[in-house]
Scaffold this active site. Sequence first.
Site, PDB file in Angstrom:
ATOM      1  N   ASP A   1      26.187  31.914  73.175  1.00  0.00           N
ATOM      2  CA  ASP A   1      25.773  32.402  74.483  1.00  0.00           C
ATOM      3  C   ASP A   1      24.255  32.468  74.554  1.00  0.00           C
ATOM      4  O   ASP A   1      23.637  33.320  73.922  1.00  0.00           O
ATOM      5  CB  ASP A   1      26.378  33.785  74.740  1.00  0.00           C
ATOM      6  CG  ASP A   1      26.071  34.301  76.140  1.00  0.00           C
ATOM      7  OD1 ASP A   1      25.725  33.483  77.006  1.00  0.00           O
ATOM      8  OD2 ASP A   1      26.173  35.511  76.369  1.00  0.00           O
TER       9      ASP A   1
ATOM     10  N   ASP B   1      21.340  26.821  81.126  1.00  0.00           N
ATOM     11  CA  ASP B   1      22.375  27.657  80.533  1.00  0.00           C
ATOM     12  C   ASP B   1      23.469  26.768  79.951  1.00  0.00           C
ATOM     13  O   ASP B   1      24.296  26.220  80.685  1.00  0.00           O
ATOM     14  CB  ASP B   1      22.956  28.606  81.580  1.00  0.00           C
ATOM     15  CG  ASP B   1      23.978  29.563  80.993  1.00  0.00           C
ATOM     16  OD1 ASP B   1      24.167  29.539  79.758  1.00  0.00           O
ATOM     17  OD2 ASP B   1      24.580  30.327  81.750  1.00  0.00           O
TER      18      ASP B   1
END
Length: 448
Positions: free
Chosen positions: A123, A328
């Site tokens: 993440d 991302d």
Amino acid sequence: MGLYSSCGITTSVGLILLLVSSWGLDRCEGLGELGFEFHHRFSDQVLGVLPGDGLPRLDSPQYYRVMAHRDRLIRGRRLATQDQSLVTFADGNETVRVNGLGFLHYANVTVGTPSSWFLVALDTGSDLFWLPCDCTSCVRELKAPGGSSLELNIYSPNASSTSSKVPCNSMLCKRGDRCASPNSNCPYQIRYLSNGTSSTGVLVEDVLHLVSHEKNSKPIPSRVTLGCGQVQTGVFHDGAAPNGLFGLGLDDISVPSVLAKEGIASNSFSMCFGKNGAGRISFGDKGSVDQRETPLNIRQPHPTYNITVTQISVGGNTDDLEFDAVFDSGTSFTYLTNAAYTLISESFNSQAMDKRYQTDSKLPFEYCYALSPSKDSIEYPAVNLTMKGGSSYHVYHPLVVFPMKDIDVYCLAILKIEDFSIIGQNFMTGYRIVFDREKLILGWKESD
């Protein structure tokens, strides 16, 4: 199946399915010193550990719908509610628990002495690396559809000869006000965006076993700070990240920051994305002299890997449009705010060579096209972004392709979002993306 081409490049349709699982790993050139492989949630490697009950086929419209909905819940900064956590398809008999899909990429890492393996979620949007540890509330086993179960490893500092506590007087301890004394073990609690999802425990130090990219190298023990996660709540019990989470954010406690502070690797890392859903993360990789770059916009109090786009070119038609976007890796597709979305999609549509396909509720994408049976390739307008500083970013995989009845359909894989733009994995595939946290730049270079 047909072929698709752009800028003189021709590739089989099967290869442009962006997230196809694979047993192998494409090698990436010019990587840094230490790292590990990672795999997509739908890969055989991950499904062998985290079974996906009722998951749709990779090449189906349902797959793209589920992944887009998962993006919005986990990455779209929207709180997940009980009603939002399920997707029921229009044809009636498929229901997928989206929260249970969890994060997009997973890596099998080993920690401690003797070492134990953990399948952790990656993440870039969070910082702490934590593992289920001496836990009172966590997932200890996963049940497969056939009734069998897999017992997950649970970390314990007492079982590792290389572990040590992080005291409350450490610079990394952010909750010192909750300590009984300066030498007490530092507590942590992280609340995630999904409603009711958190990890709570204490900080410890131990060795993370990384691999050098030199041939036949042995694992290298690298001392890092991690969370001993004693209590997990929310979607972590649903399979989102049952065996731990590997934060890659900008905070001092993230693994890249700790490796740099300990002198193990430079304060930079790269992620290389292959078309088969596999890739490699490399700590200490500062990129190459011939890579293209743009400055990172570091904004407090929650810094992200944010960049600025200054121009958009579709099929050679260039328009000036400045907007910020977060890179991302945990988001499947690319999400753009209204102005950028409209510019790209309408320009793409005006130049499309095939007939517009009437989308329905099965597809999350607005601009889709039916490939004529007489064609064996897809010709589409090339999509290029110009970043702040003038460097060009060619999007190698702006499309997704899948069969629908008797025809192949392809869609422009971007979606509209209200708050801020996100460059997702589909726009990163085909590149080695360098997150240089020392120079505060984002770099990229073509890589297989």
